[in-house]
Design a protein around this motif. Structure first.
Motif, PDB file in Angstrom:
ATOM      1  N   HIS A  35     -10.335   1.354  -9.957  1.00 57.12           N
ATOM      2  CA  HIS A  35     -11.320   1.063  -9.304  1.00 57.12           C
ATOM      3  C   HIS A  35     -12.275   2.531 -10.416  1.00 57.12           C
ATOM      4  CE1 HIS A  35     -15.068   2.169  -6.995  1.00 57.12           C
ATOM      5  NE2 HIS A  35     -14.345   2.947  -7.090  1.00 57.12           N
ATOM      6  N   GLU A  36     -11.475   3.001 -11.127  1.00 58.96           N
ATOM      7  CA  GLU A  36     -11.633   3.491 -12.316  1.00 58.96           C
ATOM      8  C   GLU A  36     -11.889   3.015 -13.439  1.00 58.96           C
ATOM      9  OE1 GLU A  36     -10.123   7.702 -14.124  1.00 58.96           O
ATOM     10  OE2 GLU A  36      -8.827   5.626 -14.297  1.00 58.96           O
ATOM     11  N   ALA A  37     -11.587   1.999 -13.271  1.00 60.31           N
ATOM     12  CA  ALA A  37     -11.918   1.315 -14.723  1.00 60.31           C
ATOM     13  C   ALA A  37     -12.818  -0.354 -14.295  1.00 60.31           C
ATOM     14  CB  ALA A  37     -11.033   0.338 -15.440  1.00 60.31           C
ATOM     15  N   GLY A  38     -13.714  -0.269 -13.328  1.00 62.71           N
ATOM     16  CA  GLY A  38     -14.372  -0.503 -13.066  1.00 62.71           C
ATOM     17  C   GLY A  38     -13.549  -1.996 -12.438  1.00 62.71           C
ATOM     18  N   VAL A  39     -12.241  -2.237 -12.684  1.00 65.19           N
ATOM     19  CA  VAL A  39     -12.189  -3.605 -11.436  1.00 65.19           C
ATOM     20  C   VAL A  39     -11.829  -3.826 -10.332  1.00 65.19           C
ATOM     21  CG1 VAL A  39      -9.583  -4.977 -11.729  1.00 65.19           C
ATOM     22  CG2 VAL A  39     -10.108  -3.638 -14.159  1.00 65.19           C
ATOM     23  N   LEU A  43      -3.228   9.761  -0.780  1.00 64.12           N
ATOM     24  CA  LEU A  43      -3.384   8.387  -1.754  1.00 64.12           C
ATOM     25  C   LEU A  43      -4.757   6.948  -1.045  1.00 64.12           C
ATOM     26  CD1 LEU A  43      -0.557   7.888  -3.381  1.00 64.12           C
ATOM     27  CD2 LEU A  43      -2.147   8.348  -4.197  1.00 64.12           C
ATOM     28  N   LEU A  44      -4.278   6.956   0.334  1.00 64.37           N
ATOM     29  CA  LEU A  44      -5.014   5.550   1.070  1.00 64.37           C
ATOM     30  C   LEU A  44      -6.451   6.450   1.388  1.00 64.37           C
ATOM     31  CD1 LEU A  44      -4.961   3.379   2.914  1.00 64.37           C
ATOM     32  CD2 LEU A  44      -4.080   4.849   4.402  1.00 64.37           C
ATOM     33  N   ASP A  45      -6.706   7.836   1.903  1.00 63.76           N
ATOM     34  CA  ASP A  45      -8.106   8.105   2.295  1.00 63.76           C
ATOM     35  C   ASP A  45      -8.839   8.482   1.091  1.00 63.76           C
ATOM     36  OD1 ASP A  45      -6.805   9.296   4.565  1.00 63.76           O
ATOM     37  OD2 ASP A  45      -6.461  10.908   4.131  1.00 63.76           O
ATOM     38  N   ALA A  46      -7.763   8.351  -0.644  1.00 64.86           N
ATOM     39  CA  ALA A  46      -9.188   7.973  -1.367  1.00 64.86           C
ATOM     40  C   ALA A  46      -9.202   6.923  -1.926  1.00 64.86           C
ATOM     41  CB  ALA A  46      -8.393   8.526  -2.817  1.00 64.86           C
ATOM     42  N   VAL A  47      -8.654   6.006  -1.483  1.00 64.79           N
ATOM     43  CA  VAL A  47      -9.397   4.290  -2.131  1.00 64.79           C
ATOM     44  C   VAL A  47      -9.853   4.480  -1.135  1.00 64.79           C
ATOM     45  CG1 VAL A  47      -7.863   2.349  -1.668  1.00 64.79           C
ATOM     46  CG2 VAL A  47      -6.786   3.843  -2.588  1.00 64.79           C
ATOM     47  N   ARG A  48      -9.562   4.413   0.764  1.00 67.78           N
ATOM     48  CA  ARG A  48     -10.850   4.071   1.131  1.00 67.78           C
ATOM     49  C   ARG A  48     -12.355   4.835   0.850  1.00 67.78           C
ATOM     50  NH1 ARG A  48      -6.772   3.932   6.410  1.00 67.78           N
ATOM     51  NH2 ARG A  48      -6.240   1.163   6.524  1.00 67.78           N
ATOM     52  N   ARG A  49     -12.386   5.993   0.204  1.00 69.51           N
ATOM     53  CA  ARG A  49     -13.849   6.850   0.390  1.00 69.51           C
ATOM     54  C   ARG A  49     -13.941   6.118  -1.113  1.00 69.51           C
ATOM     55  NH1 ARG A  49     -10.248  11.385   0.020  1.00 69.51           N
ATOM     56  NH2 ARG A  49     -10.709  11.890  -1.667  1.00 69.51           N
ATOM     57  N   ARG A  50     -13.284   5.980  -2.446  1.00 65.34           N
ATOM     58  CA  ARG A  50     -13.972   5.173  -3.008  1.00 65.34           C
ATOM     59  C   ARG A  50     -14.350   3.790  -3.308  1.00 65.34           C
ATOM     60  NH1 ARG A  50     -10.291   8.766  -7.267  1.00 65.34           N
ATOM     61  NH2 ARG A  50     -10.569  10.274  -6.480  1.00 65.34           N
ATOM     62  N   LEU A  51     -13.230   2.966  -2.529  1.00 63.18           N
ATOM     63  CA  LEU A  51     -13.417   1.369  -3.007  1.00 63.18           C
ATOM     64  C   LEU A  51     -13.972   0.942  -1.373  1.00 63.18           C
ATOM     65  CD1 LEU A  51     -10.608   2.658  -4.415  1.00 63.18           C
ATOM     66  CD2 LEU A  51     -10.585   0.548  -4.378  1.00 63.18           C
ATOM     67  N   ALA A 100       1.229  -0.848  -0.108  1.00 60.88           N
ATOM     68  CA  ALA A 100       0.158   0.004   0.031  1.00 60.88           C
ATOM     69  C   ALA A 100       0.761   1.202   0.238  1.00 60.88           C
ATOM     70  CB  ALA A 100      -0.800   0.237   1.525  1.00 60.88           C
ATOM     71  N   GLY A 101       1.781   1.263  -1.181  1.00 63.64           N
ATOM     72  CA  GLY A 101       2.572   2.328  -1.358  1.00 63.64           C
ATOM     73  C   GLY A 101       2.073   3.126  -2.197  1.00 63.64           C
ATOM     74  N   ILE A 102       3.064   4.209  -2.878  1.00 62.52           N
ATOM     75  CA  ILE A 102       1.849   5.000  -3.515  1.00 62.52           C
ATOM     76  C   ILE A 102       2.280   4.859  -5.338  1.00 62.52           C
ATOM     77  CG2 ILE A 102       2.893   7.145  -4.987  1.00 62.52           C
ATOM     78  CD1 ILE A 102       4.567   8.216  -2.769  1.00 62.52           C
ATOM     79  N   GLY A 103       2.885   3.491  -5.269  1.00 60.90           N
ATOM     80  CA  GLY A 103       2.292   2.795  -6.801  1.00 60.90           C
ATOM     81  C   GLY A 103       1.193   1.773  -5.951  1.00 60.90           C
ATOM     82  N   GLY A 104       1.015   1.282  -4.883  1.00 62.52           N
ATOM     83  CA  GLY A 104       0.107   0.352  -5.146  1.00 62.52           C
ATOM     84  C   GLY A 104      -1.087   0.570  -5.129  1.00 62.52           C
ATOM     85  N   LEU A 105      -1.309   1.924  -4.218  1.00 62.56           N
ATOM     86  CA  LEU A 105      -2.483   2.708  -4.437  1.00 62.56           C
ATOM     87  C   LEU A 105      -3.354   2.967  -5.357  1.00 62.56           C
ATOM     88  CD1 LEU A 105      -2.076   3.784  -0.389  1.00 62.56           C
ATOM     89  CD2 LEU A 105      -3.644   2.346  -0.944  1.00 62.56           C
ATOM     90  N   THR A 106      -2.003   4.331  -6.298  1.00 62.96           N
ATOM     91  CA  THR A 106      -2.351   4.129  -7.006  1.00 62.96           C
ATOM     92  C   THR A 106      -3.027   3.460  -8.493  1.00 62.96           C
ATOM     93  OG1 THR A 106      -0.949   6.294  -7.565  1.00 62.96           O
ATOM     94  CG2 THR A 106      -2.074   6.075  -9.322  1.00 62.96           C
ATOM     95  N   ALA A 107      -2.389   2.195  -8.199  1.00 61.52           N
ATOM     96  CA  ALA A 107      -2.939   0.835  -9.194  1.00 61.52           C
ATOM     97  C   ALA A 107      -4.463   1.008  -8.793  1.00 61.52           C
ATOM     98  CB  ALA A 107      -1.866  -0.443  -8.671  1.00 61.52           C
TER      99      ALA A 107
END
Length: 419
Positions: free
Chosen positions: A20-24, A108-116, A8-15
């Motif tokens: 998620h944006e792509a519906g995966v 990035l982490l906050d964005a992941v938890r909000r969106r996913l 869950a670093g910069i690369g993993g969270l950006t991925a």
């Protein structure tokens, strides 16, 4: 499609955000018990800022980081050697940001938890290895607190777990330890007065002996008329030996670094005072790994430092990880078969990233800086008395090799957004 990301670093969270944006459907696991804003400063180059902006994080970046105005090189006496603008001043449609690595990770982490969803990132979860067949990959995960183990199936496994990647170690079991070039780095943060433009990235000296890199990383501090200065000291010592594994969070000591810079007091910055004013010092060896000719095996691939660890030369580590993440999601979203998508991702990214690894290893700008030290060991009045016009121009070319793509090409390239 279901993707499991290890790290869950910069690369993993950006991925995760890009997938998620792509519906995966995506799950991120990380061995740390709790993700905290650790570390010091990094630079995000315009090509990475574009990708994060297109993920909807432009306001967060602008609120946290400093849009870097220039990069300036000095000799160890503070004599100005060379300067070049950065970000929009180079013609990019996006800035370069100097930013706290931990604050970027938390955004990035906050964005992941909000969106996913809040369960999209599982901490305290160690990946012990994986198995796969033609239809799925199964990762062996351990809950570090409870000691319990489980197997999680996915269509794709992404190793974004850094320099000491468990996933890479299974793909390359005989690789061994990271490779050290003999340079030790100390890092820290010090609040102080703005220097030069207030948004300058300054480099003094050469890492063949001692080198200091300093730049501000906090927009909050700038709004208060102050500067949160990120500094990196690089020192190469004869006969030095590496006796501990590379760890970004290993504590360093002021007494080890200060003697190398005790008289580095410039008109625009007091280096010894800056070092002494740091509440915490971190020590790290400058290491990388040899580029490999394969990131992907079936439904498993590598990303970021797990794929291409490189020297911190030219602000590339985090930026390359962001590019990896965006291209990975783009190719998986377009692929009829996950394994084919991973191969297209690798085809798009591996040679480009490996070229950056090798360019950073060569340190092309350092060759010119060493010339200054050799020709003017006691300083100089005018850099034109030390370097030719061609040698000064070569400094710009050196950073183009390690850090900067063609601005017009980046500005006109179609988006990787897969939504």
């Amino acid at each position: 499609m279901r993707v499991l990301i290890v790290g869950a670093g910069i690369g993993g969270l950006t991925a995760a955000l890009s997938l998620h944006e792509a519906g995966v459907d995506t799950l991120v696991v990380d061995a740390a018990a709790r993700l905290r804003p650790l570390g010091v400063g990094i630079n995000l180059l315009p090509h990475a800022v574009r990708e994060l902006t297109e993920l909807g994080l432009g306001d967060e970046l602008a609120g946290l980081g400093i849009p870097t105005a220039e990069m300036v090189h000095f000799d160890r006496y503070g004599g100005r050697i060379w300067a070049d603008p950065r970000g929009r001043a180079l013609g990019y449609d996006w800035p370069q940001y100097s930013i706290h690595r931990g604050e970027l990770q938390m955004a990035l982490l906050d964005a992941v938890r909000r969106r996913l969803g809040k369960d999209a990132v599982r901490t305290g979860t160690q990946c012990e290895g994986f198995e796969q067949d033609g239809g799925a990959v199964r990762a062996r995960l351990t809950d570090r607190a409870a000691g319990t183990a489980e197997t999680v199936a996915a269509d794709v496994l992404v190793g974004a777990d850094g320099l000491h990647s468990t996933v890479r170690a299974q793909l390359y079991p005989d690789e061994g330890a990271p490779l050290w070039n003999g340079i030790r780095m100390w890092r820290g943060l010090t609040e102080g007065e703005p220097f030069l433009t207030g948004r300058s990235l300054a480099v003094a000296g050469t890492n063949s002996a001692a080198k200091m890199v300093v730049y501000p990383i906090s927009m909050r501090a700038e709004r208060q008329g102050r500067a949160l200065l990120n500094w990196v000291a690089e020192v190469k010592l004869p006969g030095d030996r590496l006796d501990r594994a590379a760890d970004w969070n290993r504590a360093g000591r002021l007494g080890d670094v200060l003697p190398h810079f005790a008289d580095w007091t410039f008109g625009w910055l007091d280096i010894p005072a800056m070092l002494a004013g740091s509440a915490e010092i971190l020590e790290y060896p400058m290491v990388d790994r040899d580029p490999v000719d394969r990131w992907t095996s079936g439904r498993v691939t590598l990303l970021g430092d797990a794929a291409h660890p490189m020297y911190p030369i030219g602000s590339n580590g985090g930026s390359q990880a962001v590019l990896d993440a965006r291209v990975l999601a783009w190719e998986l979203a377009r692929a009829a078969d996950p394994a084919d998508g991973l191969l297209r991702y690798e085809e798009a990214r591996r040679e480009a990233a490996n070229a950056v690894v090798l360019a950073c290893r060569e340190m092309p700008a350092e060759r010119i800086l060493r010339l200054v030290g050799e020709r003017a060991p006691d300083g100089f009045a005018s850099i034109e008395d030390v370097l030719t016009a061609a040698e000064l121009t070569a400094m710009t070319g050196a950073y183009q090799r390690t850090s900067f793509s063609d601005a017009a090409a980046l500005n006109s390239r179609p988006s990787y957004s897969a939504g």
